[in-house]
Design an enzyme around this catalytic site. Structure first.
Site, mmCIF file in Angstrom:
data_model
loop_
_atom_site.group_PDB
_atom_site.id
_atom_site.type_symbol
_atom_site.label_atom_id
_atom_site.label_comp_id
_atom_site.label_asym_id
_atom_site.label_seq_id
_atom_site.Cartn_x
_atom_site.Cartn_y
_atom_site.Cartn_z
ATOM 1 N N GLU A 91 -3.078 27.043 -31.920
ATOM 2 C CA GLU A 91 -2.066 26.034 -31.088
ATOM 3 C C GLU A 91 -2.093 24.612 -31.465
ATOM 4 O OE1 GLU A 91 -1.756 29.037 -27.242
ATOM 5 O OE2 GLU A 91 -3.288 27.730 -27.601
ATOM 6 N N CYS A 104 -2.210 16.825 -30.019
ATOM 7 C CA CYS A 104 -3.607 17.307 -30.473
ATOM 8 C C CYS A 104 -3.578 18.064 -31.907
ATOM 9 C CB CYS A 104 -4.106 17.515 -29.432
ATOM 10 S SG CYS A 104 -5.692 18.446 -29.222
ATOM 11 N N CYS A 111 -14.341 28.888 -33.564
ATOM 12 C CA CYS A 111 -15.435 27.765 -33.365
ATOM 13 C C CYS A 111 -16.670 28.111 -33.248
ATOM 14 C CB CYS A 111 -14.992 26.417 -31.906
ATOM 15 S SG CYS A 111 -16.313 24.939 -32.362
ATOM 16 N N CYS A 115 -19.166 26.053 -26.375
ATOM 17 C CA CYS A 115 -20.224 24.870 -25.691
ATOM 18 C C CYS A 115 -19.929 26.324 -24.516
ATOM 19 C CB CYS A 115 -19.145 23.880 -25.891
ATOM 20 S SG CYS A 115 -19.501 23.280 -27.146
ATOM 21 N N CYS A 118 -16.062 26.261 -22.849
ATOM 22 C CA CYS A 118 -14.925 25.897 -23.870
ATOM 23 C C CYS A 118 -14.222 27.425 -24.091
ATOM 24 C CB CYS A 118 -15.616 25.074 -24.646
ATOM 25 S SG CYS A 118 -13.863 25.449 -26.128
ATOM 26 N N LEU A 221 -20.110 14.347 -24.379
ATOM 27 C CA LEU A 221 -21.414 14.054 -24.344
ATOM 28 C C LEU A 221 -21.877 15.431 -22.905
ATOM 29 C CD1 LEU A 221 -23.473 11.788 -24.923
ATOM 30 C CD2 LEU A 221 -22.323 10.850 -22.887
ATOM 31 N N CYS A 341 -7.083 20.191 -22.341
ATOM 32 C CA CYS A 341 -8.403 20.562 -22.780
ATOM 33 C C CYS A 341 -9.450 21.792 -22.745
ATOM 34 C CB CYS A 341 -9.783 18.844 -21.999
ATOM 35 S SG CYS A 341 -9.211 17.802 -22.842
HETATM 36 N N1 SAH Z 1 -14.069 20.565 -30.420
HETATM 37 C C1 SAH Z 1 -14.093 18.683 -30.536
HETATM 38 C C2 SAH Z 1 -12.860 19.128 -29.829
HETATM 39 C C3 SAH Z 1 -12.165 19.659 -29.231
HETATM 40 S S1 SAH Z 1 -12.310 20.042 -27.352
HETATM 41 C C4 SAH Z 1 -15.083 19.872 -29.250
HETATM 42 O O1 SAH Z 1 -16.214 19.118 -28.816
HETATM 43 O O2 SAH Z 1 -15.493 17.347 -29.428
HETATM 44 C C5 SAH Z 1 -11.479 18.589 -26.791
HETATM 45 C C6 SAH Z 1 -12.571 18.330 -25.496
HETATM 46 O O3 SAH Z 1 -12.100 18.789 -24.633
HETATM 47 C C7 SAH Z 1 -13.642 18.213 -25.467
HETATM 48 O O4 SAH Z 1 -14.794 17.398 -24.552
HETATM 49 C C8 SAH Z 1 -14.702 19.754 -25.098
HETATM 50 O O5 SAH Z 1 -15.504 19.668 -24.635
HETATM 51 C C9 SAH Z 1 -13.701 19.597 -23.998
HETATM 52 N N2 SAH Z 1 -13.243 20.544 -22.681
HETATM 53 C C10 SAH Z 1 -13.561 22.022 -23.181
HETATM 54 N N3 SAH Z 1 -13.618 23.121 -22.915
HETATM 55 C C11 SAH Z 1 -13.199 22.363 -21.577
HETATM 56 C C12 SAH Z 1 -12.674 23.230 -20.321
HETATM 57 N N4 SAH Z 1 -13.122 24.126 -19.719
HETATM 58 N N5 SAH Z 1 -12.236 21.676 -19.016
HETATM 59 C C13 SAH Z 1 -12.407 21.114 -19.612
HETATM 60 N N6 SAH Z 1 -13.192 20.469 -20.649
HETATM 61 C C14 SAH Z 1 -13.214 20.974 -21.685
HETATM 62 FE FE1 SF4 Z 2 -15.654 23.988 -30.119
HETATM 63 FE FE2 SF4 Z 2 -15.737 23.911 -27.544
HETATM 64 FE FE3 SF4 Z 2 -17.231 22.645 -27.886
HETATM 65 FE FE4 SF4 Z 2 -15.471 21.994 -29.029
HETATM 66 S S1 SF4 Z 2 -15.760 22.037 -27.031
HETATM 67 S S2 SF4 Z 2 -17.537 22.005 -30.559
HETATM 68 S S3 SF4 Z 2 -13.930 23.407 -29.513
HETATM 69 S S4 SF4 Z 2 -17.013 25.303 -28.219
#
Ligand code: SAH
Ligand code: SF4
Length: 367
Positions: A91, A104, A111, A115, A118, A221, A341
């Protein structure tokens, strides 16, 4: 199989043309058609002699990811489901601001970072995207808005690139670098490096190299100490906070000009949203020039966390701001179309399940 030209560096394209016995000037013309004019058919490249166009057509393709669906949010955010030659999908989102907007883009299908907060992290990592697929997302977005040939910087709608979609960009560093160098090239897409931001979960070893590329850095972070970060971000076990912060310092030392780092911080109820966490966070970034970006947690089905209350978010922001840190709360964009996000998930070609984004909705227009 024909070779794809989108994603070849300028030097490689030149090499390719030299091998065909053509002058370097041909590569320059071709580059212009591909990245300035946005053409995908050799037949349209009318400054090239017809026999040469026909020869190119037998050897190469110029393709943009296919737009499968397009959804428009009430707030102007537009989300596409894009498909690559092998059927894999990602997407991609356009987020408009007052006078301009950011596309974006993703760097991987799925991935591997996992995390815990996410949605993308719940998907299996399928593969890295090629350089052509990374820059191609921006080109398909331009197709969607009809922004060809490359408009001047002042008049374009799609002005910025944020590498904040699916995947960890720094785990696909070489392809990311090639793609961004193509995006920045003044004879083509002409996105200024100052309008490009790469977001990483903290893959520290490649962070300083982003300074050499001249792009902005955002770091996910999300925690003020290793204990919390270990629990929500597995990457922290490989690159703990001391290593990550040192890499950020090195990035700032290597940047040509003074460059803030954006520290993204998603607020998770009772996990990282307490005043003591804000205090600890400020100590952690001591010696760095940072701006915080506080992100309300966007929930998804089965998520193991809850969003912090508005009160908790504002209390957190106030503590940082009263110590002279910029700490705006990021407005959620496109939440109605699951474009916010961490909500991106490809609908097919990953775990085989159909995600919410693939269900037909009123806004969704099949192309
Ligand atoms: N993979 C990269 C960039 C994509 S994610 C990274 O992790 O930085 C873009 C942002 O959305 C990141 O800061 C991520 O931590 C945040 N994010 C992921 N899941 C989220 C959620 N459920 N709610 C809010 N922010 C989230
Ligand atoms: Fe991967 Fe989501 Fe973590 Fe970004 S926030 S590194 S997309 S698992």
């Amino acid at each position: 199989m024909k070779k794809e030209l989108v994603g070849l560096s300028k030097a490689d394209l030149q090499q390719e043309m030299l091998a065909l016995g053509e002058k370097p000037f041909r590569a320059k013309q071709l580059w212009h058609w591909i990245y300035n004019k946005g053409k995908t058919n050799f037949a349209d490249m009318t400054t090239l002699a017809k026999p040469f166009r026909e020869e190119l057509d037998t050897l190469y393709t110029v393709s943009h990811p296919k737009i499968i669906t397009e959804q428009n949010s009430v707030d102007g955010t537009r989300k596409w489901l894009m498909e690559f030659a092998d059927g894999k999908q990602v997407e991609c989102v356009y987020i408009p601001e007052a006078d301009r907007g950011a596309v974006c883009i993703s760097t991987q299908v799925g991935c591997a970072q996992g995390c815990k907060f996410c949605h993308t992290g719940t998907q299996r990592m399928m593969r890295n995207l090629t350089a052509g697929e990374i820059v191609g997302q921006f080109m398909s977005a331009r197709d969607s808005y009809g922004e060809w040939p490359t408009p001047t910087d002042e008049t374009r709608y799609l002005s910025n690139i944020v590498v904040m979609g699916m995947g960890e960009p720094l785990c696909n560093f070489e392809n990311l670098k090639t793609a961004l160098l193509i995006a920045m090239d003044g004879d083509g897409l002409a996105i200024s490096k100052r309008r490009i931001t790469v977001s990483t979960s903290g893959v520290a070893n490649h962070i300083p190299e982003l300074a050499d590329l001249g792009v902005k850095l955002a770091v996910s972070l999300h925690a003020p100490n290793n204990e919390i970060r270990d629990k929500i971000m597995p990457v922290n076990r490989k690159f703990p906070l001391e290593v990550l912060i040192e890499a950020c310092k090195e990035y700032q030392r290597r940047c040509e000009r003074r460059q803030f780092i954006t520290m993204e911080y998603v607020l998770l109820k009772d996990i990282n949203d307490q005043p003591k966490h804000a205090e600890e966070l400020m100590k952690l970034v001591d010696g760095l020039e940072v701006k915080f970006n506080l992100i309300p947690f966007h929930s998804w089905e089965g998520a193991p966390f809850e969003a912090s209350s508005n009160n908790a978010i504002h209390r957190f922001s106030k503590i940082l701001e009263s110590n002279w840190f910029a700490a705006p709360v990021r407005r959620s964009r496109g939440e109605d179309i699951m474009a916010a996000c961490g909500q991106l998930k490809s609908a097919k070609g990953t775990d085989g399940t159909v995600s919410r984004t693939q269900r037909p909705t009123n806004e969704s227009t099949e192309k």
